[in-house]
Design an enzyme around this catalytic site. Sequence first.
Site, PDB file in Angstrom:
ATOM      1  N   PHE A  87       0.987  -1.010  -0.129  1.00  0.00           N
ATOM      2  CA  PHE A  87      -0.095   0.025  -0.076  1.00  0.00           C
ATOM      3  C   PHE A  87       1.121   1.323  -0.231  1.00  0.00           C
ATOM      4  CE2 PHE A  87      -2.666   3.203   2.146  1.00  0.00           C
ATOM      5  CZ  PHE A  87      -4.063   3.075   1.219  1.00  0.00           C
ATOM      6  N   ASN A 181      -3.980   1.714  10.538  1.00  0.00           N
ATOM      7  CA  ASN A 181      -4.931   2.129   9.228  1.00  0.00           C
ATOM      8  C   ASN A 181      -5.102   0.925   8.513  1.00  0.00           C
ATOM      9  OD1 ASN A 181      -5.827   3.158   6.990  1.00  0.00           O
ATOM     10  ND2 ASN A 181      -3.896   3.580   6.193  1.00  0.00           N
ATOM     11  N   PRO A 182      -6.243   0.150   9.085  1.00  0.00           N
ATOM     12  CA  PRO A 182      -6.630  -1.019   8.596  1.00  0.00           C
ATOM     13  C   PRO A 182      -7.183  -0.913   7.216  1.00  0.00           C
ATOM     14  CG  PRO A 182      -8.340  -0.326  10.029  1.00  0.00           C
ATOM     15  CD  PRO A 182      -7.248   0.531   9.858  1.00  0.00           C
TER      16      PRO A 182
HETATM   17  C1  LIG Z   1      -4.515   0.279   4.302  1.00  0.00           C
HETATM   18  S1  LIG Z   1      -2.990  -0.528   4.631  1.00  0.00           S
HETATM   19  C2  LIG Z   1      -2.013   0.529   5.745  1.00  0.00           C
HETATM   20  C3  LIG Z   1      -0.576   0.247   5.288  1.00  0.00           C
HETATM   21  C4  LIG Z   1       0.070   1.476   6.059  1.00  0.00           C
HETATM   22  N1  LIG Z   1      -0.248   1.264   7.487  1.00  0.00           N
HETATM   23  C5  LIG Z   1      -0.010   2.929   5.745  1.00  0.00           C
HETATM   24  O1  LIG Z   1      -0.951   3.554   6.392  1.00  0.00           O
HETATM   25  O2  LIG Z   1       0.501   3.205   4.672  1.00  0.00           O
HETATM   26  C6  LIG Z   1      -3.537  -1.904   5.421  1.00  0.00           C
HETATM   27  C7  LIG Z   1      -2.408  -2.951   5.865  1.00  0.00           C
HETATM   28  O3  LIG Z   1      -2.954  -3.857   6.823  1.00  0.00           O
HETATM   29  C8  LIG Z   1      -2.492  -5.103   6.261  1.00  0.00           C
HETATM   30  N2  LIG Z   1      -3.335  -6.264   6.852  1.00  0.00           N
HETATM   31  C9  LIG Z   1      -4.447  -6.352   6.290  1.00  0.00           C
HETATM   32  N3  LIG Z   1      -5.130  -7.436   6.834  1.00  0.00           N
HETATM   33  C10 LIG Z   1      -4.286  -7.517   8.064  1.00  0.00           C
HETATM   34  C11 LIG Z   1      -4.447  -8.641   9.122  1.00  0.00           C
HETATM   35  N4  LIG Z   1      -5.467  -9.537   8.960  1.00  0.00           N
HETATM   36  N5  LIG Z   1      -3.365  -8.690  10.182  1.00  0.00           N
HETATM   37  C12 LIG Z   1      -2.405  -7.890   9.877  1.00  0.00           C
HETATM   38  N6  LIG Z   1      -2.133  -7.043   8.894  1.00  0.00           N
HETATM   39  C13 LIG Z   1      -3.369  -6.988   7.965  1.00  0.00           C
HETATM   40  C14 LIG Z   1      -2.262  -5.010   4.872  1.00  0.00           C
HETATM   41  O4  LIG Z   1      -1.150  -6.114   4.289  1.00  0.00           O
HETATM   42  C15 LIG Z   1      -1.761  -3.608   4.454  1.00  0.00           C
HETATM   43  O5  LIG Z   1      -0.349  -3.722   4.730  1.00  0.00           O
END
Ligand SMILES: C[S@@+](CC[C@H](N)C(=O)[O-])C[C@H]1O[C@@H](n2cnc3c(N)ncnc32)[C@H](O)[C@@H]1O
Length: 271
Positions: A87, A181-182
């Site tokens: 992302f 930031n999920p």
């Molecule tokens: C919207 S991106 C945010 C990335 C970063 N924190 C940013 O704000 O640029 C969401 C992140 O959550 C991770 N993610 C999705 N589902 C997840 C889970 N169940 N457990 C841990 N990480 C997860 C994804 O791989 C992704 O890197």
Amino acid sequence: MRELLADAARRLTEAGVESPRVDAELLLASVLGVTRGRLLTLVTVPDDVAVRFGTLVDQRADRVPLQHLTGRAPFRFLELAVGPGVFVPRPETEQLTGWALERLAGTDGPIVVDLGSGSGAIALSIAHEHPGARVTAVDVSADALALARENAARTGLAVELLEHDAREGLPGGPYDLVVSNPPYVEPEDLPALMPDVREYEPHVALVGRGATEAVVRAAQDALRPGGWLVVEVGDGQAGAAAALLGGLGYADVTSTEDLTGRDRVVEGRRA
Ligand SMILES: C[S@@+](CC[C@H](N)C(=O)[O-])C[C@H]1O[C@@H](n2cnc3c(N)ncnc32)[C@H](O)[C@@H]1O
């Protein structure tokens, strides 16, 4: 130079790119290896640069994200490496990080976790701006963790990197702060997203039905009493997220507007 940029901006406008002139300038600056400010002082460009620039403009017109083409994204005080499969950090998340840092103000050596850390943008910024913080970056994606590792090395900042699924709770703790930031796009909203996002951002980073709830629940068990959860939500989701925190017994639940006046950050502290 002026003609080259004007042609590129016209091409990107026709392709529906949101900020055509700025994108054209940033692409040309990246080919020349100069800042955008310096670019605007130049008058001519060598032919080989013009050719390479033309290729990048074609790709941008095909809606390849700007940051995938330059390989870089600025985030607060850092310049991060970015690329396909992870992302691209967004300006609104710079604000989220600012709110998280405010919650840490006055705390020595806080224990912090960034849940869903992607490129490491939030985790590394907290390590940078709150010296002494012990920060863990957690992501389910091995690609994201590899890029976060590269960014830690680039910036010389120390964060712990952990491959883990938030739906299984949070290892470690107790934490003074959980920031996240999920993925919060609902699957039915995907078609409405810009092609740059819909077709190039990894699905796991965008769509995660129930991901916010998983983060809120995981944080509740892992925070120390009085510790803060700071979470980014999608446009229109703040009310439901705040109700979720309130229902689970978080105290001092608030939501905060982004620069465009939309509630995009929800916070609460473990009672
Ligand atoms: C919207 S991106 C945010 C990335 C970063 N924190 C940013 O704000 O640029 C969401 C992140 O959550 C991770 N993610 C999705 N589902 C997840 C889970 N169940 N457990 C841990 N990480 C997860 C994804 O791989 C992704 O890197």
